[in-house]
Motif scaffolding. Structure first.
Motif, PDB file in Angstrom:
ATOM      1  N   PRO A   1      21.073 -33.434 -85.689  1.00 50.74           N
ATOM      2  CA  PRO A   1      20.897 -32.624 -84.551  1.00 50.74           C
ATOM      3  C   PRO A   1      21.384 -33.118 -83.350  1.00 50.74           C
ATOM      4  O   PRO A   1      20.963 -34.470 -83.011  1.00 50.74           O
ATOM      5  N   ALA A   2      21.821 -32.638 -82.347  1.00 52.50           N
ATOM      6  CA  ALA A   2      22.054 -33.243 -80.989  1.00 52.50           C
ATOM      7  C   ALA A   2      20.802 -33.416 -80.423  1.00 52.50           C
ATOM      8  O   ALA A   2      19.850 -32.456 -80.463  1.00 52.50           O
ATOM      9  N   PRO A   3      20.965 -34.453 -79.379  1.00 56.27           N
ATOM     10  CA  PRO A   3      19.431 -34.614 -78.685  1.00 56.27           C
ATOM     11  C   PRO A   3      19.146 -33.633 -77.599  1.00 56.27           C
ATOM     12  O   PRO A   3      20.363 -32.731 -77.205  1.00 56.27           O
ATOM     13  N   PRO A   4      18.089 -33.186 -77.284  1.00 54.39           N
ATOM     14  CA  PRO A   4      17.846 -32.222 -76.309  1.00 54.39           C
ATOM     15  C   PRO A   4      18.243 -32.325 -75.163  1.00 54.39           C
ATOM     16  O   PRO A   4      18.332 -33.549 -74.539  1.00 54.39           O
ATOM     17  N   LEU A   5      18.603 -31.405 -74.369  1.00 54.49           N
ATOM     18  CA  LEU A   5      19.282 -31.572 -73.078  1.00 54.49           C
ATOM     19  C   LEU A   5      17.997 -32.058 -72.185  1.00 54.49           C
ATOM     20  O   LEU A   5      16.971 -30.920 -72.061  1.00 54.49           O
ATOM     21  N   HIS A   6      18.375 -32.798 -71.258  1.00 53.16           N
ATOM     22  CA  HIS A   6      17.434 -33.274 -70.257  1.00 53.16           C
ATOM     23  C   HIS A   6      18.326 -33.221 -68.657  1.00 53.16           C
ATOM     24  O   HIS A   6      19.229 -33.391 -68.877  1.00 53.16           O
ATOM     25  N   PRO A   7      17.423 -32.696 -67.917  1.00 48.09           N
ATOM     26  CA  PRO A   7      17.869 -32.773 -66.338  1.00 48.09           C
ATOM     27  C   PRO A   7      18.521 -34.249 -66.098  1.00 48.09           C
ATOM     28  O   PRO A   7      17.539 -35.094 -66.178  1.00 48.09           O
ATOM     29  N   GLN A   8      19.790 -34.438 -65.736  1.00 45.63           N
ATOM     30  CA  GLN A   8      20.134 -35.865 -65.531  1.00 45.63           C
ATOM     31  C   GLN A   8      20.096 -35.978 -63.997  1.00 45.63           C
ATOM     32  O   GLN A   8      20.047 -35.209 -63.214  1.00 45.63           O
TER      33      GLN A   8
END
Lengths: 465, 267
Positions: free
Chosen positions: B123-130
Motif C-alpha cells: 500500500p502507498a504511504p499515507p499523504l502528509h503535508p510537505q
C-alpha cells in the motif's frame, strides 16, 4: 635545440591559460543633455589570457538553382572557409559538425544550433548569393552565437560582376570584414597580394620575371616580360609601383614598373651593381645597394631615383636594406664589414649602427609592420660540414632575442611579413636547387606551413596592404 | 757465461722496451689530455641550447606580441594533450579454450530460484503535508542579470538626477565587442615586471574608444597601491594601436571603458 625552443615558446600560453579571465561589465546610456556626444560606458576587467575565437562558416544559400550560381557558390564557400581557417586567429568549426541546412537570411538563422555542441561556435558566418541580372549579389552576415537576444555583428551586401574571380574577391572582402571585427582591429590580409620572381627555363636560357598572385596562391600571373634576370621585387606602400633589380647592358640596375600604367617607368641608371631596393613607408624614398663607388654600399634616393646619397661607408659589402615600416626612421640591412654577412640596424641618416647577429651567415631581412620584429634567413653554423642549414628566424629588434621558425626543411630564404604581422611568406628549396624553390607561407610563430606555388618561384614580397 | 750474457742482454732489452713503452704511454696520455682539455676550455659554456646571452632562449613577451592566439600547451605524458599519436593498444593474446578431458564429470550448474512474488501490492504511504520549499536567501546570479545601479548622477538645484540605465545597453547588445576589448588588453599586459612583494588590489583604467576603434583619454581612475601594477596596466592600454571599429548598429560617437586589472595570484 629544437625541443628547447619549442618548450620556451609554450611557456606564455601556459601562463596565460592558467589565469582565469575575469570579465565584468556595466553600461550606462549617458544621453543626458548632450545627444551629440552620445556614448556608452563599459566596465571591463581581466587578469590575463585570451582564447581564440571559434567560428562556424555555413555554406551560403544559393538564390537560384542555375549552374552559374552553383559554380560561384562553390568558389565563394571554399574561399571564405580557407580565408578564415588560415587567418591564424580562429578556431574554425569543421563543416561536418555543423547543423544541417544553409540559412540565407537572419530570419532563417537559429544561432542556438551553432552555439550548442558539437559545433560549439562563438560566431557563425552565413548568407546567400545568386546572379541577379548580370550581377553577382552576395548577402553576408556574421552572428554572435552566444548572444541570442542581439546576435547580429555584421551585415554586408556586395554586388559585383558575375565572374568566378569576383566571387573569390567578394569572399576575400567579407573575410576581411570579419577579421577586422573579431581580430582586435587589425585589418585582414585576404585582399593583399604577393609579388615574386618566376624562374622560366633553365641553364643558359634561364630568365626570371616578376609575377604576382593573391595571398592564398590563386590567380598567379606575370607582370614583367623583359626576357632578363629580374630579382627582389618590392611593391610601393600604395601598391602603385614595383621596384626590382634587373640585369641589363649596364649590369644590375634598379628598375621601376608602374602597376597603374602597366609599363616600365624611368629610373636613372648608374655605374656598378645596383640591387635590393626597398621602399620607405611613406613611399617617397628608395634605399638600395649600389657599388658605384666600387664597394657595395647602401644608398637612398627619392622614388624617381634622383638625389641619391650614400649612408654607409665601411669597407665590405652592404646590401638588402629594409625600412622600419612603423617609423620609417631606421633601416635594417646586411653587412659584411666583419667578415661573413651579418644583420645590422641603423638610423636612416647612417648613425646609430647596431650589430644584431654575431655569427653565422645572415641574409634577407624583413621588418615586421608593427616595427617590433625582424625576420631574416640565417645559417647559424656556417661552413663546410657545419650542422643545421639556412632557416628563417625572427628577432625582436629591441632585445635582440631571436627564435627559429623553420627546421630541417632545406634552404629557406627571403622571408616577408604580411601586413597584419601574423604571417610570414618565404622561399624554400628542399635540395638547395633554385629550380626547385617554392613559395611557402606560415604563421609568424612557425605553425601551419603550406606551399603557395609550384617549383620555380622565389623571392616573395608581401604587399603593404 | 753465455747464458749470463744472454740473461743480461735480454733484461737490458726488456728494460729498454719497458721505458720506451712507458714513454709512448705518457706521450699518448699527454696528447689525449691536451685534446680533452682544449675541447673543454674552448667549448665550455658554449653548448648548443644553453641559456647564454646569444643562444636560443626566448622571452615570453615575444610570441605574446605577435597578434596570434596562444597555442595549446602540450604534455607528452598526457595522451589528450600531446601532438604525438598514441600508440596502438596491444592486441590481447587469443584465449585458449581448455579441452575437457573425456572422463571429466560435468559440474552441475545451479539454476536460480524464481523470485517470490507478493500476492498483494504494497500500500502507498499515507499523504502528509510537505513543508514548503523556501528559496535560499542569496543573490541571483546566472539566471537573470543583476540589478544595475545608476552609474552617473548630477547635482542640480532640485536635488540629484541619476541617469537611468537600460539593461539592453552596450555591454549586452554588443557583448562580442566588449570581449574583443578584454582580449586585446589582456594580451598586451606583461606581468613580468610586477613587484611580487607588493600588496596591490585592483587598478581601474579608463579610456575612450572612438568610432574607428582608436583610443584616447587613457588614465588611471583608481590606483591599486602597487605602483608596478598601475604602470604595467597603463602601458598595456597605451600599447594598443586600435580596437575594432565600433559596431555598425551602435549610434553613439564613442564609448567610455573602465577596465580593471587584478594582480595575479601569489604562488
Amino acid at each position: 635545440m629544437q625541443s628547447k625552443t619549442r618548450k620556451f615558446r609554450q611557456s606564455p600560453s601556459t601562463s596565460r591559460s592558467t589565469v582565469i579571465l575575469v570579465l565584468a561589465l556595466a553600461a550606462v546610456l549617458a544621453l543626458l543633455g548632450a545627444p551629440a556626444y552620445a556614448q556608452d560606458n563599459v566596465l571591463v576587467g581581466t587578469n590575463q589570457g585570451a582564447a581564440s575565437v571559434r567560428i562556424a562558416v555555413a555554406d551560403f544559400k544559393p538564390l537560384a538553382a542555375d549552374e552559374q550560381t552553383t559554380s560561384f557558390k562553390r568558389t565563394f564557400d571554399a574561399t571564405l572557409y580557407a580565408d578564415l581557417a588560415t587567418a591564424g586567429i580562429f578556431d574554425i568549426v569543421s563543416k561536418s559538425l555543423m547543423p544541417p541546412g544553409s540559412p540565407g537570411a537572419p530570419s532563417e538563422m537559429q544561432v542556438q544550433g551553432y552555439a550548442n555542441a558539437p559545433a560549439s561556435a562563438s560566431f557563425v558566418a552565413f548568407g546567400s548569393l545568386g546572379v541577379v541580372g548580370d550581377k553577382l549579389v552576395t548577402n553576408g552576415f556574421l552572428f554572435d552565437a552566444k548572444n541570442v537576444q542581439y546576435p547580429q555583428v555584421l551585415a554586408k551586401q556586395y554586388s559585383e560582376e558575375a565572374t568566378d574571380d569576383s566571387a573569390r574577391q567578394v569572399a576575400h572582402r567579407f573575410a576581411d570584414e570579419i577579421i577586422l571585427r573579431l581580430g582586435g582591429g587589425t585589418p585582414g590580409i585576404a585582399e593583399t597580394k604577393i609579388y615574386y620572381v618566376k624562374v622560366i627555363g633553365s641553364g643558359a636560357n634561364i630568365t626570371k620575371e616578376i609575377w604576382m598572385m593573391d595571398y592564398d596562391g590563386a590567380n598567379q600571373h606575370a607582370i614583367t616580360h623583359l626576357g632578363a634576370i629580374s630579382l627582389s621585387p618590392r611593391v610601393s606602400p600604395d601598391n602603385s609601383r614595383l621596384a626590382f633589380s634587373s640585369l641589363g647592358r649596364n649590369g644590375f640596375q634598379i628598375r621601376v614598373y608602374s602597376l597603374l600604367l602597366g609599363r616600365m617607368v624611368n629610373f636613372p641608371e648608374v655605374g656598378g651593381t645596383n640591387i635590393t631596393p626597398a621602399w620607405s613607408p611613406d613611399g617617397r624614398e628608395i634605399a638600395y645597394s649600389s657599388s658605384r663607388t666600387s664597394d657595395p654600399e647602401i644608398w637612398i634616393s627619392d622614388a624617381g631615383g634622383n638625389l641619391a646619397r650614400r649612408i654607409t661607408s665601411f669597407r665590405g659589402p652592404d646590401m638588402s636594406p629594409v625600412y622600419n615600416p612603423r617609423t620609417g626612421a631606421q633601416i635594417a640591412w646586411i653587412s659584411g664589414r666583419t667578415g661573413l654577412p651579418q644583420l645590422y640596424i641603423m638610423n636612416t641618416d647612417g648613425s646609430g649602427v647596431q650589430q644584431m647577429t654575431d655569427g653565422g651567415y645572415a641574409t634577407s631581412p624583413s621588418w615586421s609592420p608593427n616595427g617590433q620584429f625582424i625576420a631574416f634567413a640565417w645559417d647559424r653554423k656556417y661552413g663546410p660540414g657545419a650542422p643545421g642549414g639556412q632557416d628563417i628566424y625572427v628577432m625582436e629588434a629591441a632585445t635582440k632575442k631571436w627564435t627559429q621558425l623553420t627546421f630541417d626543411s632545406g634552404r629557406c630564404d627571403f622571408p616577408s611579413w604580411s601586413p597584419d604581422t601574423r604571417h610570414i611568406v618565404y622561399a624554400n628549396s628542399p635540395d638547395g636547387k633554385p629550380e626547385h624553390t617554392r613559395i611557402w607561407t606560415m604563421l609568424a610563430d612557425g605553425r601551419e606551413r603550406r606551399a603557395l606555388t609550384g617549383p620555380g618561384a622565389d623571392m616573395p614580397n608581401w604587399s603593404w596592404k | 757465461m753465455t747464458t749470463l750474457n744472454t740473461t743480461r742482454n735480454s733484461s737490458a732489452a726488456n728494460s729498454q722496451l719497458g721505458s720506451g713503452f712507458a714513454g709512448s704511454l705518457a706521450l699518448h696520455g699527454a696528447v689525449a689530455a691536451l685534446l680533452l682539455g682544449w675541447a673543454y676550455l674552448v667549448h665550455s659554456g658554449q653548448n648548443w641550447g644553453d641559456a647564454t646571452s646569444t643562444a636560443g632562449a626566448i622571452q615570453a613577451t615575444m610570441v605574446n606580441a605577435i597578434p596570434l592566439p596562444p597555442r595549446q600547451p602540450t604534455d607528452p605524458d598526457n595522451v589528450l594533450a600531446t601532438e604525438a599519436p598514441s600508440p596502438a593498444p596491444i592486441a590481447p593474446a587469443p584465449k585458449t579454450v581448455e579441452v575437457p578431458k573425456p572422463d571429466a564429470v560435468p559440474v552441475p550448474t545451479l539454476t536460480a530460484r524464481p523470485a517470490k512474488v507478493a500476492d498483494r501490492n504494497t500500500p502507498a504511504p499515507p499523504l502528509h503535508p510537505q513543508p514548503e520549499k523556501i528559496d535560499p536567501n542569496k543573490a541571483q546570479t546566472g539566471e537573470a542579470s543583476g540589478i544595475r545601479l545608476a552609474m552617473s548622477s548630477t547635482q542640480n538645484r532640485a536635488g540629484t538626477i541619476s541617469v537611468s540605465t537600460t539593461d539592453g545597453a552596450f555591454g549586452t547588445r554588443f557583448k562580442y565587442y566588449v570581449d574583443q576589448i578584454t582580449q586585446k588588453v589582456a594580451s598586451q599586459w606583461y606581468t613580468g615586471m610586477l613587484d611580487q612583494q607588493a600588496s596591490g588590489h585592483r587598478v581601474y583604467i579608463t579610456f575612450q574608444v572612438e568610432r574607428d576603434g582608436s583610443l584616447s583619454h587613457i588614465q588611471i581612475a583608481q590606483r591599486s597601491g602597487d605602483n608596478t601594477l598601475d604602470q604595467t596596466a597603463l602601458s598595456a592600454v597605451q600599447h594598443i594601436d586600435t580596437f575594432p571599429p565600433l559596431p555598425d548598429a551602435y549610434t553613439g560617437t564613442h564609448i567610455n571603458v573602465m577596465y580593471y586589472f587584478d594582480p595575479p595570484p601569489r604562488p
